[in-house]
Write a protein that holds these residues in place. Structure first.
Motif, PDB file in Angstrom:
ATOM      1  N   GLU A  97       0.828  -1.208   0.000  1.00 34.25           N
ATOM      2  CA  GLU A  97       0.000   0.000   0.000  1.00 34.25           C
ATOM      3  C   GLU A  97       0.857   1.251   0.000  1.00 34.25           C
ATOM      4  O   GLU A  97       0.379   2.342  -0.337  1.00 34.25           O
ATOM      5  CB  GLU A  97      -0.917   0.008   1.217  1.00 34.25           C
ATOM      6  N   THR A 105     -10.191   1.248  -1.048  1.00 34.10           N
ATOM      7  CA  THR A 105     -10.590   0.508   0.150  1.00 34.10           C
ATOM      8  C   THR A 105     -12.110   0.395   0.186  1.00 34.10           C
ATOM      9  O   THR A 105     -12.815   1.380  -0.072  1.00 34.10           O
ATOM     10  CB  THR A 105     -10.119   1.238   1.425  1.00 34.10           C
ATOM     11  N   TRP A 126      -9.630  -4.859   1.468  1.00 36.47           N
ATOM     12  CA  TRP A 126      -8.798  -4.584   0.303  1.00 36.47           C
ATOM     13  C   TRP A 126      -8.695  -5.844  -0.540  1.00 36.47           C
ATOM     14  O   TRP A 126      -8.852  -6.958  -0.039  1.00 36.47           O
ATOM     15  CB  TRP A 126      -7.390  -4.170   0.742  1.00 36.47           C
TER      16      TRP A 126
END
Length: 438
Positions: free
Chosen positions: A47, A184, A324
């Motif tokens: 991320e 997300t 996610w």
């Protein structure tokens, strides 16, 4: 029988007192005796793509900064200025070499050092200039980053116990390293957080709760193979972690069929893994897995998609959920498109599974208003008999609840004794041969 758990091995029967789902005192104990003590998931390394990238997250009720410093090292900081406590980062994500508190202007580097403060000379030459504060422990396993607020917590790999095998089965699906997609899926549920933990490893509810999804899949030309539906086992992995492990070829069982091109690419990729890891590990990898890592992380590898789900309790009857998708970045465009389509159709905000689950859990929570009249929930399925419980049984939930009970009450309940599952469900990972250097 404890206050919360009725673990009767003679009947056999396993029940959970619904007060655990509604009592504010239980919720306070969970914060203190579970979330303040164990390892908790904060995010995935991918991320944070570049130096100075950051995300803001809540873990155990604490605001945290999850980032990379200017040298690319993963860092986690308490998102609170050591001066007067204001949040330093108020954006959900960004990239910044310096983070400045808007309240009084104290500024910190991405490595946590205090680099400037207005009116610096007013503090005197010997004033101790505080940097950002980190949680007691930060560590990662195969890209999954965890924090703990307990300085005496055991090493992360010891804590993960048998769950490492199933994280490896996900992580090994990419030569480049599995990667979290941008974006997300955030939602809330008006129910106790433990209900979603149960639901995430509950194979019993699939056909009845998600009937619309199965009707859609069958309408697309797929025949649901009931024999394959039964090719799964529930496993206690230690420390409250548990999994539903599906047998070979169950990984894409519940999704819409791949195109001819997508099937060919997937088969080709898996054959490369077969050469690298061997037949047994490949057979396990091509199956499915619903994994819960105690207390609140879920990794589900199903319907041609991998979802990483973090469950945050905010009140006895309210939770927030962040999810996610994890993908192998080297997949071709067609296979990636079909993976996304399957993922969104099943788990997405407008999908045919997650909204069903939310509705089911919220109706449970509403009915717990009658917990005095109906105090117990039953989690006994698969407890009788010598054979290893299958995925539609409830061993995996009982394993989680026994760990919860030990931390909340101090009462340690022994695990169940069943015949071991077939070796194909537990075959070890073969270490890939090192290529000779030239």
């Amino acid at each position: 029988m404890s206050q919360f758990i009725d673990d009767d091995r003679e009947m056999p029967r396993f029940r959970v007192n619904r007060q655990a789902m509604v009592d504010p005192e239980v919720f306070a104990k969970e914060r203190d005796q579970i979330f303040n003590q164990v390892w908790l998931y904060i995010g995935h390394e991918t991320e944070l793509k570049k130096p100075n990238d950051f995300k803001t997250r809540n873990v155990a009720g604490r605001p945290l900064i999850f980032g990379r410093d200017s040298k690319g090292k993963i860092q986690v900081w308490i998102n609170s200025c050591p001066h007067r406590g204001a949040m330093i980062c108020r954006e959900p994500e960004g990239n910044a070499r310096f983070m400045t508190c808007f309240y009084h202007g104290w500024s910190f580097s991405s490595g946590g050092e205090l680099v400037s403060m207005p009116g610096d000379t007013s503090y005197g030459p010997d004033f101790e200039r505080p940097g950002l504060v980190a949680p007691a422990k930060v560590d990662s396993y195969r890209g999954f980053v965890f924090v703990s607020f307990n300085p005496d917590v055991e090493p992360l790999v010891e804590y993960l116990a048998g769950a490492t095998d199933f994280i490896d089965l996900v992580a090994d699906q990419s030569e480049e390293g599995m990667r979290v997609l941008e974006g997300t899926h955030e939602y809330s549920v008006k129910a106790n957080w433990k209900l979603l933990v149960e639901n995430s490893v509950d194979g019993y509810h699939a056909v009845s709760t998600h009937q619309r999804y199965f009707e859609m899949v069958m309408a697309s030309g797929v025949e649901i193979d009931s024999a394959k539906l039964g090719q799964s086992v529930g496993l206690d992995l230690g420390n409250g972690h548990a999994v539903i492990a599906g047998g070979p070829a169950t990984g894409g069982l519940f999704g819409r069929p791949l195109s001819k091109e997508g099937t060919a690419e997937r088969d080709s990729r898996f054959e490369e893994f077969r050469a690298k890891y061997g037949d047994e590990w490949l057979d396990r990898m091509s199956g499915s897995r619903n994994l819960v890592i105690f207390p609140n992380l879920v990794i589900i590898d199903l319907v041609m998609g991998v979802v990483v789900r973090k469950i945050d309790p905010l009140a006895p009857d309210y939770m927030e959920v962040s999810a996610w998708e994890l993908i192998p970045p080297e997949e071709g465009d067609e296979l990636k498109r079909q993976r996304l389509d399957n993922f969104l159709t099943f788990w997405g905000p407008g999908g045919l599974a997650s909204p069903d689950d939310v509705e089911a859990l919220e109706t449970c929570q509403r009915s717990f208003a009658s917990s005095k009249e109906l105090p117990w929930s039953d989690v006994s399925r698969g407890m009788a008999g010598e054979d290893q419980p299958v995925g539609s049984d409830e061993l995996q939930m009982r394993a989680w609840w026994r760990r919860w009970n030990a931390l909340i009450t101090g009462e340690v309940l022994p695990g169940e004794q069943h015949n071991p599952p077939p070796a194909s469900y537990t075959a070890p990972r073969r270490v890939p041969e090192q290529q000779p250097t030239t």
